[in-house]
Write a protein that holds these residues in place. Structure first.
Motif, mmCIF file in Angstrom:
data_model
loop_
_atom_site.group_PDB
_atom_site.id
_atom_site.type_symbol
_atom_site.label_atom_id
_atom_site.label_comp_id
_atom_site.label_asym_id
_atom_site.label_seq_id
_atom_site.Cartn_x
_atom_site.Cartn_y
_atom_site.Cartn_z
ATOM 1 N N ASP A 5 -54.065 -38.553 -48.815
ATOM 2 C CA ASP A 5 -53.426 -39.487 -47.899
ATOM 3 C C ASP A 5 -53.899 -39.197 -46.473
ATOM 4 O O ASP A 5 -53.957 -38.037 -46.053
ATOM 5 N N PHE A 6 -54.199 -40.268 -45.731
ATOM 6 C CA PHE A 6 -54.724 -40.126 -44.376
ATOM 7 C C PHE A 6 -53.989 -41.076 -43.439
ATOM 8 O O PHE A 6 -53.395 -42.074 -43.875
ATOM 9 N N ALA A 7 -54.030 -40.748 -42.150
ATOM 10 C CA ALA A 7 -53.441 -41.607 -41.119
ATOM 11 C C ALA A 7 -54.482 -41.864 -40.048
ATOM 12 O O ALA A 7 -55.247 -40.964 -39.685
ATOM 13 N N TYR A 8 -54.490 -43.097 -39.565
ATOM 14 C CA TYR A 8 -55.455 -43.469 -38.518
ATOM 15 C C TYR A 8 -54.705 -44.100 -37.344
ATOM 16 O O TYR A 8 -53.854 -44.988 -37.530
ATOM 17 N N ASN A 38 -40.966 -40.183 -48.480
ATOM 18 C CA ASN A 38 -41.291 -38.883 -49.102
ATOM 19 C C ASN A 38 -42.806 -38.675 -49.259
ATOM 20 O O ASN A 38 -43.293 -38.247 -50.306
ATOM 21 N N ILE A 39 -43.520 -39.011 -48.223
ATOM 22 C CA ILE A 39 -44.976 -38.819 -48.213
ATOM 23 C C ILE A 39 -45.299 -37.771 -47.163
ATOM 24 O O ILE A 39 -44.740 -37.783 -46.062
ATOM 25 N N GLU A 40 -46.185 -36.875 -47.493
ATOM 26 C CA GLU A 40 -46.591 -35.836 -46.544
ATOM 27 C C GLU A 40 -48.103 -35.891 -46.346
ATOM 28 O O GLU A 40 -48.868 -35.836 -47.309
ATOM 29 N N ILE A 41 -48.506 -36.021 -45.087
ATOM 30 C CA ILE A 41 -49.933 -36.074 -44.756
ATOM 31 C C ILE A 41 -50.322 -34.767 -44.078
ATOM 32 O O ILE A 41 -49.703 -34.394 -43.071
ATOM 33 N N PRO A 42 -51.293 -34.037 -44.594
ATOM 34 C CA PRO A 42 -51.707 -32.759 -43.973
ATOM 35 C C PRO A 42 -52.134 -32.958 -42.527
ATOM 36 O O PRO A 42 -52.582 -34.047 -42.116
ATOM 37 N N HIS A 43 -52.040 -31.887 -41.758
ATOM 38 C CA HIS A 43 -52.373 -31.947 -40.327
ATOM 39 C C HIS A 43 -53.827 -32.360 -40.101
ATOM 40 O O HIS A 43 -54.132 -33.105 -39.157
ATOM 41 N N GLY A 44 -54.749 -31.933 -40.945
ATOM 42 C CA GLY A 44 -56.164 -32.263 -40.781
ATOM 43 C C GLY A 44 -56.539 -33.654 -41.219
ATOM 44 O O GLY A 44 -57.700 -34.057 -41.088
ATOM 45 N N ASN A 45 -55.569 -34.421 -41.778
ATOM 46 C CA ASN A 45 -55.854 -35.772 -42.264
ATOM 47 C C ASN A 45 -55.443 -36.854 -41.273
ATOM 48 O O ASN A 45 -55.361 -38.026 -41.636
ATOM 49 N N TRP A 46 -55.150 -36.457 -40.034
ATOM 50 C CA TRP A 46 -54.807 -37.432 -38.997
ATOM 51 C C TRP A 46 -56.054 -37.663 -38.126
ATOM 52 O O TRP A 46 -56.615 -36.724 -37.577
ATOM 53 N N TYR A 47 -56.446 -38.918 -38.007
ATOM 54 C CA TYR A 47 -57.632 -39.273 -37.223
ATOM 55 C C TYR A 47 -57.207 -40.191 -36.080
ATOM 56 O O TYR A 47 -56.599 -41.247 -36.312
ATOM 57 N N ILE A 48 -57.529 -39.780 -34.852
ATOM 58 C CA ILE A 48 -57.074 -40.492 -33.654
ATOM 59 C C ILE A 48 -58.280 -40.857 -32.792
ATOM 60 O O ILE A 48 -59.067 -39.997 -32.396
ATOM 61 N N ASP A 49 -58.416 -42.166 -32.521
ATOM 62 C CA ASP A 49 -59.445 -42.671 -31.605
ATOM 63 C C ASP A 49 -58.767 -43.067 -30.308
ATOM 64 O O ASP A 49 -58.042 -44.074 -30.243
ATOM 65 N N GLY A 50 -58.977 -42.286 -29.258
ATOM 66 C CA GLY A 50 -58.409 -42.600 -27.958
ATOM 67 C C GLY A 50 -59.383 -43.363 -27.094
ATOM 68 O O GLY A 50 -60.584 -43.092 -27.108
ATOM 69 N N ALA A 51 -58.857 -44.339 -26.340
ATOM 70 C CA ALA A 51 -59.681 -45.161 -25.440
ATOM 71 C C ALA A 51 -60.841 -45.823 -26.174
ATOM 72 O O ALA A 51 -61.984 -45.783 -25.739
ATOM 73 N N GLU A 75 -57.128 -41.932 -51.044
ATOM 74 C CA GLU A 75 -56.394 -42.895 -51.872
ATOM 75 C C GLU A 75 -55.587 -43.872 -51.033
ATOM 76 O O GLU A 75 -55.488 -45.039 -51.366
ATOM 77 N N ARG A 76 -54.984 -43.351 -49.934
ATOM 78 C CA ARG A 76 -54.185 -44.208 -49.065
ATOM 79 C C ARG A 76 -54.481 -43.875 -47.596
ATOM 80 O O ARG A 76 -54.666 -42.718 -47.246
ATOM 81 N N ILE A 77 -54.510 -44.938 -46.773
ATOM 82 C CA ILE A 77 -54.680 -44.788 -45.327
ATOM 83 C C ILE A 77 -53.530 -45.517 -44.651
ATOM 84 O O ILE A 77 -53.305 -46.715 -44.890
#
Length: 439
Positions: A5-8, A38-51, A75-77
């Protein structure tokens, strides 16, 4: 733990507060959603594009996430809103094809739900949403350009980097206008005069300005080109969208700037071919000095060969440079060697001449059928071997005695020798003969 699982997160500017899409708001929104489900995303799976703008998918952190998807490790973003990921219909189909269809990855928006479709109606709605987002970003861009235009009309210089030799100032209602200080005007005019009047390459101009440390800056072809082609120096402010005349008090005239731009990329004369016998060969019939002419024969591979000629404008005939060299170099070599080295090489040169004539003779005899092939080839091979041995001996003599004959001189040395020893050369086009008149 959802390892796949990832976050953008994307933010156009670091101070984007008006629409509630700051990085902090998106972080909190996604965190609340995954905690609720009840979803947990690891700290290294967060991707942030600033500006980063959403006008395309060419973003640094998104590219990293895209490589993970291609490797099948996702699997999920999760995203906060759909416009944080895409704002274009073309990008929507890219996500659908490369993520959802090919890799079975779910793209879930906290505010808008899953970005995907399973039938024509859902596809239509997704396209409508993306077209609406595209319209918003286009309108925002147009509003920005209109505001810049209105600001420029007041006298503001709306480009971030100011021109060389200028500085920011206030002028009337314009708080970000520019002006050219009196101490810089003379230096700016010198640059434009130098470019407009002196003919040399662009790199030579840059080297000269750096050598005199003009205006105490490091000149490059880039900043020199930008300076010369910038209309603000003649008073006009020009962008891709609009042109405002007499925007800023200019320091040069438009005529001078146009001359500088025209002369900026001067590359010298195009036809700088080396004619060894230029202004020396005369027509034997009308006594006219032969002019120079060149032709280019293009081959199938796109490359071509240049052929140089001397031609008589009065009589209309022409003779190639290679023909002139083959006829005259040997004769000039003999005279040069007799003058400089006496009789040492006279016999060798005469033997070379006889061998060449005999080779041509046997070739003509074979072509005319008066000599058998085996006999002609045998005689020619013997003559070529003699010529090769003679050439080795003469080359050794040249090297041991530092001899430079006319045929081995550089172009400049040939010109100097001809101007000092040859008065003129007469060419008879009917008999194809050259007469050298020495001084």
């Amino acid at each position: 733990m959802g390892i796949k699982d990832f976050a953008y997160i994307r933010c156009s500017t670091t101070k984007q507060v008006k629409d509630g899409n700051t990085i902090e708001v998106q972080l909190k929104g996604i965190q609340d959603y995954i905690t609720k489900n009840n979803i947990e995303i690891p700290h290294g799976n967060w991707y942030i594009d600033g500006a980063q703008s959403a006008k395309n998918l060419n973003r640094r952190e998104f590219k990293k996430l895209e490589n993970i998807v291609k490797n099948g490790d996702a699997e999920r973003i999760f995203i906060y809103k759909r416009d944080r990921l895409i704002r274009d219909v073309q990008d929507l189909y890219t996500i659908q094809n490369n993520f959802v269809v090919d890799k079975r990855v779910k793209v879930i928006s906290v505010k808008d739900g899953e970005i995907a479709w399973h039938n024509a109606n859902e596809e239509f709605m997704q396209v409508v949403y993306s077209a609406k987002d595209k319209l918003e970003i286009t309108q925002a861009s147009e509003r920005t350009l209109d505001n810049l235009y209105m600001s420029a009309l007041k006298g503001n210089y709306t480009i971030a980097s100011i021109p060389i030799g200028a500085r920011r100032c206030k002028r009337g209602d314009a708080k970000k206008a520019i002006e050219f200080p009196d101490e810089n005007v003379k230096d700016i005019v010198f640059v434009f005069d130098y470019i407009a009047d002196v003919k040399c390459s662009l790199q030579e101009r840059v080297d000269y300005l750096n050598s005199i440390q003009h205006m105490a800056i490091k000149w490059t072809t880039h900043n020199l080109t930008r300076m010369i082609t910038n209309p603000i120096y003649s008073g006009d402010f020009v962008t891709k969208r609009y042109k405002i005349e007499n925007h800023t008090p200019g320091v040069i005239t438009k005529e001078k700037q146009n001359r500088a731009i025209k002369n900026l990329y001067y590359k010298g004369q195009r036809n700088t071919y080396q004619y060894v016998f230029k202004d020396i060969i005369h027509c034997d019939t009308c006594d006219t000095i032969l002019d120079q002419q060149s032709t280019k024969k293009r081959k199938r591979n796109g490359k071509g060969k240049i052929y140089l000629y001397y031609y008589c404008p009065a009589c209309g005939y022409r003779v190639s440079e290679s023909t002139v060299l083959s006829e005259l170099e040997g004769r000039l070599d003999r005279r040069f060697m007799l003058q400089e080295h006496g009789k040492f090489l006279k016999e060798a040169v005469e033997r070379k001449t006889r061998i060449k004539r005999l080779i041509n003779f046997y070739n003509q005899m074979y072509v005319s059928g008066k000599l058998e092939f085996e006999l002609a080839v045998g005689e020619i091979e013997k003559l070529k071997q003699d010529y090769k041995e003679l050439k080795i001996w003469t080359d050794k003599y040249y090297k041991d005695n530092d001899v430079i004959v006319f045929s081995r001189m550089s172009y400049r040395a040939k010109r100097i020798y001809l101007e000092s020893h040859v008065k003129y050369i007469k060419y008879n086009a009917k008999n194809l003969k050259f007469d050298i008149i020495y001084k």
